[in-house]
Write a protein that holds these residues in place. Structure first.
Motif, PDB file in Angstrom:
ATOM      1  N   ALA A 181     -38.172 -29.205  50.246  1.00 55.23           N
ATOM      2  CA  ALA A 181     -38.800 -30.772  50.752  1.00 55.23           C
ATOM      3  C   ALA A 181     -38.396 -31.701  49.822  1.00 55.23           C
ATOM      4  N   ALA A 182     -37.927 -31.950  48.670  1.00 58.83           N
ATOM      5  CA  ALA A 182     -38.246 -32.398  47.306  1.00 58.83           C
ATOM      6  C   ALA A 182     -38.011 -34.107  48.001  1.00 58.83           C
ATOM      7  N   GLU A 183     -36.974 -33.869  48.535  1.00 62.25           N
ATOM      8  CA  GLU A 183     -36.028 -35.011  49.278  1.00 62.25           C
ATOM      9  C   GLU A 183     -36.561 -35.827  50.168  1.00 62.25           C
ATOM     10  N   LEU A 184     -38.085 -35.596  50.445  1.00 62.90           N
ATOM     11  CA  LEU A 184     -38.888 -35.804  51.526  1.00 62.90           C
ATOM     12  C   LEU A 184     -39.238 -36.538  50.842  1.00 62.90           C
ATOM     13  N   ALA A 185     -40.274 -36.390  49.939  1.00 61.42           N
ATOM     14  CA  ALA A 185     -40.989 -37.050  48.566  1.00 61.42           C
ATOM     15  C   ALA A 185     -41.872 -38.511  49.144  1.00 61.42           C
ATOM     16  N   PRO A 186     -40.789 -39.599  48.971  1.00 57.91           N
ATOM     17  CA  PRO A 186     -41.171 -41.056  49.250  1.00 57.91           C
ATOM     18  C   PRO A 186     -41.396 -41.093  51.095  1.00 57.91           C
ATOM     19  N   ARG A 187     -40.786 -40.383  51.392  1.00 56.99           N
ATOM     20  CA  ARG A 187     -40.858 -41.021  52.842  1.00 56.99           C
ATOM     21  C   ARG A 187     -42.234 -40.837  54.389  1.00 56.99           C
ATOM     22  N   LEU A 228     -45.228 -37.182  49.321  1.00 60.37           N
ATOM     23  CA  LEU A 228     -45.722 -37.094  48.081  1.00 60.37           C
ATOM     24  C   LEU A 228     -47.330 -36.632  47.971  1.00 60.37           C
ATOM     25  N   GLU A 229     -47.611 -37.688  48.737  1.00 60.36           N
ATOM     26  CA  GLU A 229     -49.352 -38.442  48.192  1.00 60.36           C
ATOM     27  C   GLU A 229     -50.522 -37.532  48.767  1.00 60.36           C
ATOM     28  N   ASN A 230     -49.145 -36.844  50.498  1.00 58.47           N
ATOM     29  CA  ASN A 230     -49.586 -35.716  50.979  1.00 58.47           C
ATOM     30  C   ASN A 230     -49.535 -34.892  50.356  1.00 58.47           C
ATOM     31  N   VAL A 231     -48.808 -34.411  49.711  1.00 60.32           N
ATOM     32  CA  VAL A 231     -48.859 -33.153  48.394  1.00 60.32           C
ATOM     33  C   VAL A 231     -50.302 -33.011  47.805  1.00 60.32           C
ATOM     34  N   ALA A 232     -50.130 -34.565  46.857  1.00 56.02           N
ATOM     35  CA  ALA A 232     -50.466 -34.578  46.013  1.00 56.02           C
ATOM     36  C   ALA A 232     -52.276 -34.661  46.222  1.00 56.02           C
ATOM     37  N   PHE A 233     -52.453 -35.152  47.887  1.00 58.39           N
ATOM     38  CA  PHE A 233     -53.887 -35.548  48.202  1.00 58.39           C
ATOM     39  C   PHE A 233     -54.552 -34.601  47.271  1.00 58.39           C
ATOM     40  N   GLY A 234     -54.883 -32.978  47.576  1.00 62.89           N
ATOM     41  CA  GLY A 234     -55.026 -31.970  46.745  1.00 62.89           C
ATOM     42  C   GLY A 234     -56.072 -32.272  45.701  1.00 62.89           C
ATOM     43  N   ARG A 258     -43.151 -27.626  56.591  1.00 68.36           N
ATOM     44  CA  ARG A 258     -42.721 -27.428  55.362  1.00 68.36           C
ATOM     45  C   ARG A 258     -43.559 -28.301  53.795  1.00 68.36           C
ATOM     46  N   VAL A 259     -44.007 -29.568  54.287  1.00 70.08           N
ATOM     47  CA  VAL A 259     -45.020 -29.864  53.526  1.00 70.08           C
ATOM     48  C   VAL A 259     -46.728 -29.806  54.102  1.00 70.08           C
ATOM     49  N   ALA A 260     -46.650 -29.745  55.053  1.00 73.90           N
ATOM     50  CA  ALA A 260     -48.093 -29.060  55.101  1.00 73.90           C
ATOM     51  C   ALA A 260     -48.859 -27.629  54.320  1.00 73.90           C
ATOM     52  N   ILE A 261     -47.469 -26.739  54.312  1.00 73.91           N
ATOM     53  CA  ILE A 261     -46.919 -25.718  53.380  1.00 73.91           C
ATOM     54  C   ILE A 261     -47.734 -25.672  51.991  1.00 73.91           C
TER      55      ILE A 261
END
Lengths: 416, 270
Positions: free
Chosen positions: A144-150, A114-120, A162-165
């Motif tokens: 990939a919603a279920e991956l958020a806390p991982r 989640l923090e990765n995606v929120a970085f930008g 997916r997360v990188a996209i």
């Protein structure tokens, strides 16, 4: 860029807003690139159609990644890169608004998904909760919603990409660059991600570097072929793939491209003499051919009939046997050659020799003991060999000729 | 991990290796075995020892903090920028590691002593450094900084810059990249580099004696106290030595025993 393409840019506002606001999210940004990277002998002038995905293809070292690096800021370049008319080449990477997605997802290991995606969004000054909301929405979109806390190390390569996209799109880039984004994934993961990208990147201006025909077929609207740091061909995908002008593009399609000069044109038939072996090849003539002019023949190995003639070792070694040479009308369709290499293409085998190629089933290669050194007769089908003008054609090898800095081949874009 | 598959070594290597190991382990064991355990606590908590210990911990902690604060920027400059003389500077940073500590002390005297390079400047500012507690910290920083810089620099080099490039392409300005990407990724090396600096500072003797002197409560750190006690009170010296040995072992465990500590990445980078 053509007038039509410029119109497609739509109501592209070029107001002097801050970098983050220059182009609203998802807007099709107009990109105009004229860059030189002298250390890598790259001179390119590119104006991809706004809101479209342009595949950038070409052999290794052609300048594909250098082009992306020059746009994103990873490679120092001279010239100009304009997004919506705003010059970004002098800006540091973080002010360019260009997202660069690589083969390796490069997730930040010390941050959660989640923090990765929120970085930008956070880097752009959004509050923590607003950034997290946006990140969750994007993770949802890429499934990939279920991956958020991982943590990144706890997810698979396909999930990471997916997360990188999601992360690349979360920062509202005006431009998205993809550098072989699926090359490191297995077939199933890359199929899913390709479909995902087709959906997520719709309406954005995207440059996609790839060596994979599937990427071109699924994602690309246009194709840009680079060779030796120059543009070899550019245009709509159908136009480029139907009439490739480089060996690389032809091979990507499983075809062979032979350059040569037109020997004769008669109605819808033409005969070309190949440059490399001086072979006569008959094919169907396209508009613009004239005797003595430069031309290309696009050979479909699947349409070439192959007859096994024996082993080269059994007869006096002769690289291009002429003893039994065909005569008369057959001269331009029938060629005896010694096999020089075998290649795999899909489920078939491509045998190459004397500048020609034929595709056969692997079972046949085994049954007839076809191998390197075997002498075969290749019978071409003129109807399925297109001959088209190649006067504009550059050398497949890096050209020693001087090249103008700004040489987009407008001719190829006319259809766009 | 590769021990099982590695080809066998000649016998002589084993024998020499045992001698090498013994030459390190034996003296450490000797201190533990020879310490006069009865009355050890009394010796340990004598006023002079406590004073020296307190001063040592205080100055070493200050020195470690300064090493981190100054070593990190220097390591970043060395690892992430290109400037003329970078290689030379990098080599110079190593010099205090191999310099005899007494020479380090003299070099510092010649820098900030009354007749030193910066002497007139300091006199103008009415700042006296030599033979103060500050001098102890300066001496410790001088000899410890290389450990911090080397640890951080090699960790930075082996970590590469790709995540930083990605962060920049996501719109993060340099300060954000440093705070949110570079430093968190560097955390293990920061711990190691700081702990190493602390340990080296705690053990500093020669430069301190030369540059700061040996005034009780002001510049007489634990190693100096041990050296002086050695003649008057050997038992006390032995007990205090044991204390430093234990601290050293603790530090090594802290700095290197953790998985993924930079000690490993340094090896991989080579």
């Amino acid at each position: 860029m053509t007038a039509a393409a410029a119109a497609a840019a739509g109501a592209g506002g070029t107001g002097p807003a801050g970098p983050a606001d220059a182009v609203p999210p998802g807007r099709a940004a107009r990109l105009d690139v004229q860059v030189r990277v002298p250390t890598r002998d790259v001179h390119l002038a590119v104006a991809p159609r706004p809101g479209r995905i342009t595949a950038v293809i070409g052999p290794n070292g052609a300048g594909k990644s250098t082009l992306l690096g020059a746009i994103s800021g990873a490679v120092p370049a001279r010239g100009s890169v304009a997004v919506e008319g705003r010059e970004i080449l002098a800006l540091p990477a973080h002010r360019r608004g260009v997202s660069h997605l690589r083969q390796d997802p490069v997730l930040f290991e010390h941050l959660s998904v989640l923090e990765n995606v929120a970085f930008g969004p956070r880097a752009a000054g959004r509050g923590r909760s607003a950034a997290h909301r946006r990140a969750r929405a994007l993770l949802e979109e890429v499934g990939a919603a279920e991956l958020a806390p991982r943590r990144p190390r706890e997810i698979s390569g396909g999930q990471a990409q997916r997360v990188a996209i999601a992360r690349a799109l979360a920062s509202d880039p005006s431009l998205v660059l993809l550098d072989e984004p699926f090359a490191a994934l297995d077939a199933e993961a890359s199929t899913h991600l390709r479909a995902l990208c087709a959906r997520m990147l719709q309406g954005r201006t995207v440059l996609l570097v790839t060596h994979d025909l599937l990427d071109v077929l699924v994602l690309a609207d246009d194709v840009l072929v680079l060779e030796g740091g120059r543009i070899a061909q550019a245009g709509e995908r159908s136009a480029v793939l139907a009439r490739p002008r480089t060996g690389y593009a032809a091979h990507l399609l499983g075809k062979e491209l032979l350059p040569g000069t037109v020997e004769e044109v008669a109605g819808d038939r033409a005969v070309l003499r190949t440059r490399d072996h001086g072979r006569l090849v008959a094919g169907s003539a396209e508009a613009g051919l004239r005797a003595g002019g430069e031309a290309l023949v696009l050979l479909d190995p699947a349409a070439v009939r192959l007859e096994h003639r024996g082993e080269a070792g059994a007869v006096p070694a002769d690289p291009a046997p002429r003893r039994d040479a065909p005569t008369g009308a057959d001269v331009a369709t029938t060629h005896d050659v010694v096999i020089e290499s075998l290649d795999r293409v899909g489920a078939g085998i491509i045998v190459r020799g004397g500048g020609l190629a034929a595709q056969i089933a692997p079972e046949r290669a085994i049954a007839e003991r076809l191998g390197i050194g075997s002498t075969v007769r290749m019978i071409l089908d003129p109807v399925r060999s297109a001959i088209y003008p190649g006067g504009d054609e550059r050398d497949p090898a890096p050209s020693p000729r001087p090249h103008p800095d700004r040489a987009p081949r407008g001719r190829d874009r006319r259809g766009a | 991990m590769s021990a099982r598959t590695a080809p066998p070594l000649p016998l002589g290597v084993g024998a020499l290796g045992v001698i090498a190991a013994a030459s390190i382990v034996l003296p450490l064991a000797a201190i533990v075995l020879q310490v006069p355990w009865e009355g050890a606590t009394g010796l340990l908590f004598s006023p002079a020892s406590l004073q020296a210990l307190r001063l040592s911990l205080l100055t070493a902690a200050c020195a470690a903090a300064v090493c981190l604060g100054l070593g990190l920027p220097l390591a970043l400059l060395l690892a992430r920028t290109r400037f003329p003389g970078r290689e030379v500077l990098r080599a110079m940073v190593l010099v205090p590691l191999v310099l005899p500590p007494v020479v380090s002390g003299i070099a510092l005297l010649m820098t900030v002593g009354r007749r030193g390079l910066l002497g007139p400047l300091l006199e103008q500012a009415d700042a006296r450094i030599v033979f103060t507690t500050a001098a102890v910290v300066i001496a410790q920083v001088f000899v410890s900084l290389p450990f911090t810089v080397l640890t951080l620099e090699s960790a930075l080099v082996s970590a590469g810059t790709v995540p930083e490039q990605v962060a920049a392409s996501l719109g993060a300005r340099p300060s954000t990249v440093l705070a949110r990407i570079t430093l968190p990724r560097l955390a293990p090396a920061i711990v190691t580099g700081t702990v190493l600096a602390f340990a080296r500072s705690l053990g500093e003797f020669g430069a301190t004696l030369t540059f700061a002197g040996s005034m009780p409560g002001v510049t007489r750190t634990l190693p100096l106290e041990i050296y002086l006690a050695r003649e008057s009170d050997p038992d006390s010296a032995a007990v205090l030595s044991l204390l430093l040995v234990l601290v050293a072992i603790l530090v090594v465990l802290l700095a290197y025993a953790r998985r993924g500590a930079p000690g490993r990445t340094q090896e991989e980078a080579r």
